[in-house]
Design a protein around this motif. Structure first.
Motif, PDB file in Angstrom:
ATOM      1  N   UNK A 161      45.458  75.704  18.088  1.00 48.14           N
ATOM      2  CA  UNK A 161      45.817  75.262  19.471  1.00 48.14           C
ATOM      3  C   UNK A 161      47.393  74.857  19.329  1.00 48.14           C
ATOM      4  N   UNK A 162      47.538  74.146  18.167  1.00 48.56           N
ATOM      5  CA  UNK A 162      48.903  73.489  18.146  1.00 48.56           C
ATOM      6  C   UNK A 162      49.888  74.587  18.081  1.00 48.56           C
ATOM      7  N   UNK A 163      49.670  75.631  17.406  1.00 49.16           N
ATOM      8  CA  UNK A 163      50.293  76.903  16.976  1.00 49.16           C
ATOM      9  C   UNK A 163      50.742  77.398  18.544  1.00 49.16           C
ATOM     10  N   UNK A 164      49.428  77.605  19.201  1.00 51.70           N
ATOM     11  CA  UNK A 164      49.740  78.240  20.388  1.00 51.70           C
ATOM     12  C   UNK A 164      50.447  77.437  21.725  1.00 51.70           C
ATOM     13  N   UNK A 168      53.698  78.959  23.432  1.00 54.20           N
ATOM     14  CA  UNK A 168      53.950  78.905  24.727  1.00 54.20           C
ATOM     15  C   UNK A 168      55.167  78.333  25.031  1.00 54.20           C
ATOM     16  N   UNK A 169      55.484  77.126  24.665  1.00 53.48           N
ATOM     17  CA  UNK A 169      56.734  76.479  24.724  1.00 53.48           C
ATOM     18  C   UNK A 169      57.902  77.479  24.407  1.00 53.48           C
ATOM     19  N   UNK A 170      57.934  78.167  23.183  1.00 53.68           N
ATOM     20  CA  UNK A 170      58.867  79.192  23.087  1.00 53.68           C
ATOM     21  C   UNK A 170      59.022  80.206  23.990  1.00 53.68           C
ATOM     22  N   UNK A 236      60.536  74.169  34.293  1.00 52.09           N
ATOM     23  CA  UNK A 236      59.726  75.099  33.198  1.00 52.09           C
ATOM     24  C   UNK A 236      60.223  74.398  31.772  1.00 52.09           C
ATOM     25  N   UNK A 237      61.437  74.242  31.576  1.00 51.43           N
ATOM     26  CA  UNK A 237      61.972  73.865  30.293  1.00 51.43           C
ATOM     27  C   UNK A 237      61.541  72.314  29.969  1.00 51.43           C
ATOM     28  N   UNK A 238      61.478  71.679  30.951  1.00 54.96           N
ATOM     29  CA  UNK A 238      60.858  70.210  30.796  1.00 54.96           C
ATOM     30  C   UNK A 238      59.353  70.443  30.311  1.00 54.96           C
ATOM     31  N   UNK A 239      58.799  71.067  30.973  1.00 57.39           N
ATOM     32  CA  UNK A 239      57.341  71.387  30.647  1.00 57.39           C
ATOM     33  C   UNK A 239      57.185  71.823  29.361  1.00 57.39           C
ATOM     34  N   UNK A 240      57.947  72.753  28.776  1.00 55.19           N
ATOM     35  CA  UNK A 240      58.026  73.318  27.385  1.00 55.19           C
ATOM     36  C   UNK A 240      58.149  72.302  26.466  1.00 55.19           C
ATOM     37  N   UNK A 241      59.188  71.356  26.845  1.00 52.21           N
ATOM     38  CA  UNK A 241      59.678  70.204  25.917  1.00 52.21           C
ATOM     39  C   UNK A 241      58.379  69.324  25.664  1.00 52.21           C
ATOM     40  N   UNK A 243      55.179  70.441  25.890  1.00 48.18           N
ATOM     41  CA  UNK A 243      54.252  70.960  25.050  1.00 48.18           C
ATOM     42  C   UNK A 243      54.581  70.811  23.543  1.00 48.18           C
ATOM     43  N   UNK A 244      55.824  70.582  23.177  1.00 51.52           N
ATOM     44  CA  UNK A 244      56.371  70.612  21.783  1.00 51.52           C
ATOM     45  C   UNK A 244      55.785  69.270  21.280  1.00 51.52           C
ATOM     46  N   UNK A 245      55.913  68.331  22.095  1.00 48.63           N
ATOM     47  CA  UNK A 245      55.480  66.717  21.592  1.00 48.63           C
ATOM     48  C   UNK A 245      54.046  66.689  21.676  1.00 48.63           C
ATOM     49  N   UNK A 246      53.249  67.423  22.649  1.00 50.85           N
ATOM     50  CA  UNK A 246      52.027  67.223  22.584  1.00 50.85           C
ATOM     51  C   UNK A 246      51.203  68.165  21.568  1.00 50.85           C
ATOM     52  N   UNK A 247      51.771  69.286  21.118  1.00 53.19           N
ATOM     53  CA  UNK A 247      51.602  69.750  20.014  1.00 53.19           C
ATOM     54  C   UNK A 247      51.582  69.013  18.556  1.00 53.19           C
ATOM     55  N   UNK A 248      52.580  68.443  18.575  1.00 52.33           N
ATOM     56  CA  UNK A 248      52.927  67.275  17.478  1.00 52.33           C
ATOM     57  C   UNK A 248      52.051  66.294  17.429  1.00 52.33           C
TER      58      UNK A 248
END
Length: 346
Positions: A161-164, A168-170, A236-241, A243-248
């Motif tokens: 899930x973290x990788x996905x 998704x952020x990418x 969208x770019x804010x949401x992508x950012x 997502x990275x913090x959420x994955x971490x």
């Protein structure tokens, strides 16, 4: 446990924890930004190149460090500044202190010939990649797919899930970069058929000469590389950012094997993408490509460079305006200029 002199000596086994492995994704690396600037765009397979700095891709426009160097047209004497940050970044990479580096500017494709969104070049390939760059980039993509398969085989759903989330952020950043790169462009009036010759004075006494069609030179030196984000794109770019913090933050829920794979994925792809960037010798942007022509020429001082170019171009107005040479003072206005006797003309 081990017995020593009648007493028990307990040997403590090491307890390794990689719960914070996801924080590596937040490292402030610029490899993704550099790739974006060198290729002038983003391709869909970039979503498989997962490495630190995913959340900072939109900062590609600031790689030039705020430098906008002075530039002179050797053919017309006109002096201006290069306003395109991606071009300035490339010039900074190829320039050498005390050397004149000559670049060739040519057409990659016309605006009407841009490949469609679903073409192979859009999905994977960049136009200006060398064999080494292509292999390094392809290896990064294959390595990401391999890690996904291994994590899936281990049934570590948290790691998967973290990788996905990172993918998704990418994807969000890739789509926004592609939209911004295809926004409305301004590059001045067209001068079809005219050839240009520019001299750029970079910081640290790095001198660049750019040769090519005037229209091609304008496309890569003037205006914007990426247009400004719209409100929706910034969301969208804010949401992508986020997502990275959420994955971490979710990395601690993964198994140790999954955490190790995630760490190897981030570090491995960062190294492979750095190799791809180093092996990319050309810059492409707006259908234009820029590459180094020949070997840099060393000059003992800047005045020697100015004298050599003045002799070649048979004019020195550009050198005077850039402050490279100082002409004798004019008796009419006490300045170093080319005054004309107005009364005589009239």
């Amino acid at each position: 446990m081990i017995r020593e002199s009648g007493s028990l000596l307990h040997v403590k086994t090491p307890n390794i924890s990689l719960d914070a492995a996801g924080l590596v994704a937040l490292a402030d690396l610029t490899t993704i930004q550099q790739r974006t600037a060198l290729t002038g765009d983003a391709v869909l397979c970039d979503i498989f190149v997962i490495c630190p700095g995913i959340h900072a891709q939109k900062g590609s426009v600031s790689l030039n460090g705020g430098e906008y160097p002075a530039c002179a047209a050797l053919t017309s004497g006109y002096v201006f500044r290069i306003e395109n940050p991606a071009t300035v970044y490339y010039l900074q990479q190829v320039g050498r202190t005390g050397f004149l580096t000559t670049l060739e500017v040519g057409r990659l494709f016309s605006e009407g010939e841009r490949p469609p969104f679903w073409s192979l070049s859009t999905m994977f390939s960049h136009y200006n990649t060398t064999v080494t760059s292509t292999l390094a980039y392809a290896t990064a993509v294959i390595w990401s797919i391999t890690v996904i398969v291994l994590v899936g085989a281990a049934r570590d759903w948290w790691a998967l899930g973290m990788i996905f989330l990172l993918m998704l952020s990418r994807l969000g950043n890739v789509l926004i970069i592609r939209r911004r790169a295809r926004g409305e462009k301004w590059s001045g009036a067209s001068e079809e058929g005219e050839q240009g010759d520019l001299l750029v004075l970079l910081s640290q006494d790095r001198w660049i000469r750019m040769k090519g069609a005037v229209d091609d030179l304008k496309k890569c030196t003037s205006g914007q590389w990426l247009r400004d984000e719209s409100n929706a794109e910034s969301w969208i770019t804010a949401l992508a950012t986020l997502l990275v913090y959420l994955a971490a933050a979710l990395t601690s829920n993964a198994e140790l094997f999954g955490q190790i794979l995630i760490l190897c994925l981030l570090i491995g792809n960062a190294g492979l993408l750095a190799i791809a960037n180093f092996a990319t010798k050309e810059l492409q942007m707006h259908g234009i490509k820029i590459k180094v022509l020949g070997e840099p020429v060393k000059y003992r001082r800047r005045r020697d460079l100015a004298d050599a170019l003045v002799e070649e171009t048979k004019r020195d107005d550009w050198a005077v305006r850039m402050g490279m040479i100082v002409k004798d003072k004019c008796p009419k206005c006490s300045n170093g200029c080319d005054c004309v006797d107005t009364a005589a003309v009239m």
